[in-house]
Every structure is written in structure tokens, then in C-alpha cells.
Design a protein around this motif. Structure first.
Motif, short mmCIF file in Angstrom:
data_model
loop_
_atom_site.label_atom_id
_atom_site.label_comp_id
_atom_site.label_asym_id
_atom_site.label_seq_id
_atom_site.Cartn_x
_atom_site.Cartn_y
_atom_site.Cartn_z
N ILE A 180 -7.57 34.92 -9.51
CA ILE A 180 -8.59 34.99 -10.56
C ILE A 180 -9.95 35.29 -9.93
O ILE A 180 -10.71 36.14 -10.41
CB ILE A 180 -8.64 33.68 -11.37
N GLN A 181 -10.27 34.60 -8.85
CA GLN A 181 -11.54 34.83 -8.16
C GLN A 181 -11.66 36.28 -7.69
O GLN A 181 -12.71 36.91 -7.84
CB GLN A 181 -11.66 33.90 -6.95
N HIS A 182 -10.58 36.79 -7.15
CA HIS A 182 -10.59 38.15 -6.61
C HIS A 182 -10.80 39.19 -7.72
O HIS A 182 -11.67 40.06 -7.61
CB HIS A 182 -9.27 38.43 -5.87
N HIS A 183 -10.03 39.09 -8.79
CA HIS A 183 -10.07 40.12 -9.82
C HIS A 183 -11.31 40.03 -10.71
O HIS A 183 -11.78 41.05 -11.24
CB HIS A 183 -8.80 40.08 -10.67
N PHE A 184 -11.86 38.81 -10.86
CA PHE A 184 -13.09 38.67 -11.64
C PHE A 184 -14.34 38.72 -10.74
O PHE A 184 -15.45 38.70 -11.25
CB PHE A 184 -13.08 37.35 -12.43
N ASN A 185 -14.10 38.75 -9.44
CA ASN A 185 -15.21 38.73 -8.47
C ASN A 185 -16.15 37.56 -8.78
O ASN A 185 -17.37 37.73 -8.92
CB ASN A 185 -15.97 40.06 -8.49
N HIS A 186 -15.55 36.38 -8.88
CA HIS A 186 -16.30 35.19 -9.33
C HIS A 186 -15.72 33.95 -8.66
O HIS A 186 -14.50 33.80 -8.57
CB HIS A 186 -16.18 35.08 -10.85
N LYS A 187 -16.59 33.05 -8.18
CA LYS A 187 -16.15 31.91 -7.39
C LYS A 187 -15.85 30.66 -8.21
O LYS A 187 -14.97 29.87 -7.88
CB LYS A 187 -17.22 31.57 -6.33
N LYS A 188 -16.61 30.45 -9.30
CA LYS A 188 -16.50 29.18 -10.03
C LYS A 188 -15.32 29.21 -11.00
O LYS A 188 -15.45 29.62 -12.15
CB LYS A 188 -17.79 28.89 -10.78
N VAL A 189 -14.15 28.78 -10.50
CA VAL A 189 -12.91 28.85 -11.29
C VAL A 189 -12.22 27.50 -11.29
O VAL A 189 -12.03 26.87 -10.25
CB VAL A 189 -11.94 29.92 -10.72
N THR A 246 -6.95 21.73 -11.65
CA THR A 246 -7.49 21.73 -10.30
C THR A 246 -8.64 22.72 -10.26
O THR A 246 -8.86 23.47 -11.22
CB THR A 246 -6.40 22.07 -9.26
N ALA A 247 -9.38 22.72 -9.16
CA ALA A 247 -10.59 23.54 -9.13
C ALA A 247 -10.78 24.20 -7.77
O ALA A 247 -10.29 23.71 -6.74
CB ALA A 247 -11.81 22.68 -9.45
N ALA A 248 -11.49 25.31 -7.79
CA ALA A 248 -11.86 25.99 -6.55
C ALA A 248 -12.86 25.13 -5.78
O ALA A 248 -13.51 24.24 -6.34
CB ALA A 248 -12.48 27.35 -6.87
N GLU A 249 -12.98 25.39 -4.49
CA GLU A 249 -13.97 24.68 -3.69
C GLU A 249 -15.37 25.01 -4.20
O GLU A 249 -15.64 26.12 -4.65
CB GLU A 249 -13.85 25.10 -2.22
N GLY A 250 -16.24 24.01 -4.15
CA GLY A 250 -17.62 24.25 -4.53
C GLY A 250 -17.95 23.88 -5.96
O GLY A 250 -19.12 23.93 -6.35
N ILE A 251 -16.94 23.50 -6.76
CA ILE A 251 -17.22 23.06 -8.14
C ILE A 251 -17.78 21.64 -8.07
O ILE A 251 -17.16 20.76 -7.47
CB ILE A 251 -15.96 23.08 -9.01
N SER A 252 -18.92 21.41 -8.66
CA SER A 252 -19.58 20.10 -8.56
C SER A 252 -18.83 19.05 -9.36
O SER A 252 -18.11 19.36 -10.32
CB SER A 252 -21.03 20.19 -9.03
N PHE A 253 -19.04 17.78 -9.01
CA PHE A 253 -18.42 16.67 -9.74
C PHE A 253 -18.86 16.63 -11.20
O PHE A 253 -18.02 16.47 -12.10
CB PHE A 253 -18.73 15.35 -9.04
N PRO A 254 -20.17 16.80 -11.51
CA PRO A 254 -20.58 16.83 -12.93
C PRO A 254 -19.90 17.96 -13.71
O PRO A 254 -19.53 17.76 -14.88
CB PRO A 254 -22.10 17.05 -12.85
#
Length: 267
Positions: free
Chosen positions: A104-113, A132-140
């Protein structure tokens, strides 16, 4: 918070209804996007005050959270035909089975997934969703996602994305296993001469009651079985036949086959 639902099918609309029902968002902050232009008017009537668009007409999405609720087989159509760009601070929540975060990150060119696996009882607000979440997603941000998921039932966060294949096999596909067993019980009832509607009533109410006993009893499953299966009785005869025909092992193999297929789809 503003939410867009990309894929206004059964699951996407079900999530949207739950968000509005529990007042997690205002109608005017909901944007529903459908692939089928002919459905725009119908969906608009179901969601007064919300924005409804055909996918081909969307040039920009202003929402903070975009839920990807299309069928997995439509994923590539979406990424190849979308005419909008995602902003860096927007978050994607995918409820597509089998499509991994990295893809999803690759095809949307987007990190927050964030990736979630709901099941069909979410349609009644009684589902369970593993996520589950990609790395870098904040706790809030994760807590916000969990609030939305919990409006459709319950949710469980998983550190390991690979476990979502097991969740898919256990709870995602799980309702069908129960329907399968219920169907077999009803057919056995009609074979014994019980009228079909009456057999359905007996089986469904038995299943409902058994669920509440499991949920409210301090006893484990083996103890609950023993409470019903008196020595030399009817239940013992049925359980013996199940064991002789390896019913438990057959069910186990079926669930593992579902997990295997989920992994194949992911790859």
C-alpha cells in the motif's frame, strides 16, 4: 476530524454508519466515494448532509483519514486511475484483505498506513477487528483509529502484521464456519422429522445461549462440555461420533488452509 471512505460498498457504508451513530464525526465531515456513478444518488439519500462522489470525479480529498474499503481485486484499479494526490499528514486505513502495508505504501507513495481486518458482524456493530500499523504512526493516531474501529464492535492491536493472516482465517472467515455448522445441524433436524423453521429456531437459540454461557461462565470449554455430556447419554454419543470422524481435526485443517490462502494472496 474529516473522513473519506474510498469504496462505498457494504463494509465501507457499515463503518460510516457506525461513525455517525456514535457521533464520532459529523455528517458534513464524511466523504463517501463509490466506483459506480449510478449509486451516487442512492448513497446520498442514505447519508444526508455527507458528500458523495464517483471515483472518477475526485480530484482532491481533504479528509484527515482515508479508509480504503475497496475489494482487494480492485486495489490496482484504484492506484492506476486515481487523479488525486495524498498529503503527507493524511492517514490511510486499509480494510482490504491480503494487501500488505508495504505494498500500500509503495503504490500510494505514502507512509502513514494502518491495516485492519474486520469481519462481517461489523455490519451489526458486533464485529471484531485485528489491526496493525506502519512504523512512525503516533500513539494518539492509533488511539483515534481504535476509537473508530471499536464503533463497529471490538478491536485488537497486533505488533506483527503477519498475524493478520491468522486473524483473517480465524475471525475474518470465522462467521462462515459457524454458518456451516449451523446449516449441518438444521439439516440433521429436518432429517429427524422436525420442520425446517422449527429446526432453525432450536439451533439458532441454542447457539445464542451457548455463546452467553461461554461469555459468562468461569468454567473452561472442557468443563462446559462435561456439564452437558453425562456419561452414557445422548451428547456423549454425538461427541464420540465427532471424535471418530475427526471433526475437530478437520476444522483445524480448514482454518489453517484459510491462513495459507491469506498468505498466498498477500504475496
Amino acid at each position: 476530524m474529516k473522513i473519506a471512505v474510498l469504496g462505498a460498498g457494504n463494509m465501507g457504508l457499515s463503518f460510516s454508519k457506525s461513525f455517525l451513530k456514535y457521533e464520532l464525526i459529523l455528517p458534513e465531515n464524511l466523504h463517501l466515494i463509490t466506483r459506480k456513478k449510478e449509486k451516487v444518488n442512492k448513497i446520498s439519500k442514505l447519508f444526508p448532509g455527507s458528500k458523495v462522489s464517483a471515483f472518477e470525479d475526485v480530484k482532491e480529498i481533504e479528509s484527515d483519514l482515508i479508509i480504503i474499503a475497496v475489494k482487494p481485486q480492485d486495489f490496482y484499479f484504484v492506484v492506476e486511475n486515481m487523479s488525486f494526490q495524498l498529503k503527507e499528514d493524511q492517514m490511510l486505513l486499509s480494510i482490504m484483505a491480503g494487501i500488505k502495508i508495504e505494498k500500500i505504501q509503495h503504490h500510494f507513495n505514502h507512509k502513514k498506513v494502518v491495516r485492519a481486518m474486520p469481519n462481517s458482524p461489523t455490519l451489526l456493530g458486533m464485529g471484531i477487528t485485528g489491526y496493525t500499523a506502519a512504523e512512525g504512526i503516533s500513539f494518539p493516531d492509533l488511539m483515534q483509529i481504535e476509537r473508530f474501529l471499536n464503533s463497529t464492535g471490538r478491536s485488537v492491536y497486533l505488533e506483527d502484521e503477519n498475524l493478520l493472516d491468522g486473524v483473517t482465517a480465524l475471525s475474518g472467515s470465522g462467521p462462515a464456519y459457524f454458518y456451516y455448522i449451523v446449516d449441518a445441524m438444521i439439516k440433521a433436524g429436518t432429517e429427524m422429522g422436525i420442520e425446517e423453521n422449527l429446526a432453525k429456531l432450536f439451533v439458532k437459540q441454542t447457539m445464542l445461549g451457548a455463546y452467553h454461557l461461554i461469555n459468562n461462565s468461569d468454567k473452561n470449554l472442557e468443563e462446559l462440555i462435561k456439564d452437558v455430556a453425562s456419561k452414557g447419554g445422548t451428547t456423549e454419543a454425538a461427541l464420540k461420533a465427532f471424535e471418530e470422524n475427526e471433526l475437530k481435526e478437520t476444522l483445524r485443517k480448514g482454518i489453517l488452509a484459510a491462513e495459507k490462502r491469506s498468505k498466498e494472496l498477500s504475496n
